[in-house]
Structures are given as C-alpha cells and as structure tokens.
Design an enzyme around this catalytic site. Structure first.
Site, mmCIF file in Angstrom:
data_model
loop_
_atom_site.group_PDB
_atom_site.id
_atom_site.type_symbol
_atom_site.label_atom_id
_atom_site.label_comp_id
_atom_site.label_asym_id
_atom_site.label_seq_id
_atom_site.Cartn_x
_atom_site.Cartn_y
_atom_site.Cartn_z
ATOM 1 N N MET A 146 1.566 -6.769 4.054
ATOM 2 C CA MET A 146 1.751 -6.769 5.500
ATOM 3 C C MET A 146 1.543 -8.158 6.079
ATOM 4 O O MET A 146 2.238 -8.559 7.010
ATOM 5 C CB MET A 146 0.783 -5.785 6.153
ATOM 6 C CG MET A 146 1.328 -4.382 6.288
ATOM 7 S SD MET A 146 2.942 -4.288 7.117
ATOM 8 C CE MET A 146 2.589 -5.115 8.651
ATOM 9 N N GLY B 2 -4.526 -2.740 12.141
ATOM 10 C CA GLY B 2 -3.802 -1.772 11.328
ATOM 11 C C GLY B 2 -4.581 -1.391 10.085
ATOM 12 O O GLY B 2 -4.081 -0.669 9.228
ATOM 13 N N GLY C 143 -3.306 3.926 13.059
ATOM 14 C CA GLY C 143 -3.081 4.135 11.637
ATOM 15 C C GLY C 143 -1.663 3.791 11.231
ATOM 16 O O GLY C 143 -1.375 3.614 10.056
ATOM 17 N N HIS D 284 2.796 6.971 -0.754
ATOM 18 C CA HIS D 284 2.760 5.519 -0.618
ATOM 19 C C HIS D 284 2.865 4.862 -1.995
ATOM 20 O O HIS D 284 2.747 5.518 -3.028
ATOM 21 C CB HIS D 284 1.481 5.052 0.075
ATOM 22 C CG HIS D 284 1.473 5.300 1.553
ATOM 23 N ND1 HIS D 284 1.062 6.495 2.095
ATOM 24 C CD2 HIS D 284 1.839 4.516 2.600
ATOM 25 C CE1 HIS D 284 1.174 6.440 3.420
ATOM 26 N NE2 HIS D 284 1.649 5.255 3.746
ATOM 27 N N LYS E 229 -1.756 1.215 -2.989
ATOM 28 C CA LYS E 229 -2.577 1.630 -1.831
ATOM 29 C C LYS E 229 -3.925 2.139 -2.326
ATOM 30 O O LYS E 229 -3.987 2.945 -3.270
ATOM 31 C CB LYS E 229 -1.844 2.702 -1.026
ATOM 32 C CG LYS E 229 -2.560 3.047 0.275
ATOM 33 C CD LYS E 229 -1.664 3.880 1.180
ATOM 34 C CE LYS E 229 -2.378 4.255 2.478
ATOM 35 N NZ LYS E 229 -2.797 3.067 3.243
#
Length: 270
Positions: free
Chosen positions: A16, A101, A126, A158, A162
């Site tokens: 991200m 986030g 979220g 996901h 993760k």
C-alpha cells in the site's frame, strides 16, 4: 482547503505504501513531502523513488516519523497497530490529518485513537474504497430488515502475505450487521470454528478467512435462511482503489474540526 496538500506516507515500502506514493505522484491536488520506514530497513537514508527502482523523487526515507509529520498537512498510515498509535500521538500534537488504514487494532487501541482525535482529525476505516463503504451501508440495512432466522456469515479472501484475520473490512461489515440487528458484535461474533463445535448459535455473525496467492480483496456477506440466501459481494482487483480513497480522506480532512471520522463521513454516507 489548501490548493495542494502535502502528504507523508508511513511504511512506504509496503504494497500500500508504494501504491500511495504512485497515486500521490499522479495527483494534481496533493504532493509527497515525506516517507518513513521501520528502524533498520534497507530503504532508510535512500531517495524513495530510487528505492522503488524509479526516478528520484527528492524525498529521503527516514525512520523518524516526527521528521516527516512536521512537514505534512496529512499523514497516510497503513502500518501496524503499535506504530499507528505512536504516529497518532505525534499527529495530534502537530494538528495534522491522520488517515489510518491499519488493521488489527484492538478496542484499547481505538480508545487511544479517540483521545488523539480530540486534538486533530483522524479518519480511520477498515477499507477506503467507495464500493466497500456502500456494501457496509447495505449490510446494515439488510440486517435491520431481516430477523435472526437469517444467519449472517462474512467470508473474506486476501493474498497470502496478509497477517491478520478476520480482515479489517470483514470486521467493519460485521459491525454494520450487528448495528443493523441492534446487538454488540463482541457478543455475537463467531470466528474460531475448528473441530466439533456444535450447531450454529442463533443470531451469531460468523467469519471465515481465505488466504492465498495475490488476491487483492474479496468480501461476501451471506444472509442464509431455510430455502433462501441473500449474498452481498465486493471484489477488489486493483489496490489503487484504496490509495485513491485514502488520498480523498486526506484532502477531505483539511477543513474539518478535530474528531474520529470514517469513510462514511468522507463519502457523505454517514
């Protein structure tokens, strides 16, 4: 609101983080003023663009969050709970918009963020995408319309990297369903099924997590009763939707009073 908002990205080397850097670079409403990484990371002291195997950006990666927060009008933070709490103390002092986030936050963590939000704008969600926030609102409305004869199950998928489960988005959807039902999610959550668990308890909200490959994010909210099912679904195929949402939140927060907001507020859905 400032014409061009200076944004700092915390945890710039992550998936991200790099997506945020690229999205900010393409924006005509924001520019990058700083980037951080955890102590000892290989990117510390390097130009961020060169560390990303791109052209130099003139932004040196630092391990000192205060160094970038004092230069920023907004901070975007997709890191880890402990780091996010430390950042929140600094953004509160700097009166800087803090877009969060980060997932995996505990109830105690959120209480600490509430305290920081008395001094600065915090936007925490979220999931930052428009579609997921619309799904959240729909989930609450459907849960309100249906009684506990409809079992609620939330299934999320996901990528294999993760580290937390259920996902922050799944928990957000669970909270929406619980609110629609008029109950506390902590009283009805069921996410630990393994072995002989007995039959499903009426009124519970169940969670299932799938991890594999490079799945960006998929969420199903299933309302199941004898003879019928209602399934609400969102599929993300591009991580850029989260980056665009986070930047939208950073811009939105510039003229707001201190407080703890979410994407429903940003999107005018609250």
């Amino acid at each position: 609101m400032a014409d061009n908002v200076g944004i700092a990205v915390m945890g710039a080397s992550g998936r991200m983080g790099q997506m945020l850097v690229d999205t900010i670079a393409a924006s005509d409403k924001a520019h990058l003023v700083g980037a951080t990484e955890r102590p000892g990371h290989a990117w510390i002291g390097r130009d961020l663009g060169e560390a990303m195997d791109r052209a130099a950006l003139g932004v040196i990666v630092t391990q000192d969050p205060l160094e970038v927060i004092v230069k920023a009008q907004a901070v975007i933070d997709f890191t880890a709970p402990a780091a996010t709490l430390a950042h929140a103390q600094l953004t509160a002092q700097a009166r800087c918009v803090h877009v969060i986030g980060t997932t995996g936050l505990s109830a105690a963590d959120i209480t600490a963020l509430d305290a920081a939000a008395r001094h600065a704008v915090i936007v925490r969600a979220g999931n930052m995408s428009l579609g997921v926030n619309l799904l959240t609102r729909l989930t609450q409305q459907v849960a309100r319309a249906l009684d506990a004869d409809f079992d609620i199950e939330i299934v999320e998928a996901h990528h294999r990297h993760k580290v937390d489960a259920p996902s922050g988005t799944a928990l957000m959807l669970g909270e929406a369903a619980a609110t629609g039902r008029g109950v506390a999610l902590g009283d009805v959550s069921d996410s630990g099924r393994d072995g002989i668990t007995g039959e499903r308890r009426r009124g519970d909200i169940g969670f299932s997590a799938i991890r594999g490959g490079d799945i960006v994010g998929e969420h199903d909210v299933i309302f199941a009763a004898p003879g019928e099912r209602i399934i609400l679904r969102h599929v993300a195929t591009d991580r850029a939707i989260f980056a665009r949402g986070a930047i939208k939140a950073a811009l939105w927060g510039q003229d707001k009073a201190p407080g703890h907001y979410d994407m429903m507020d940003v999107l005018g859905l609250a």
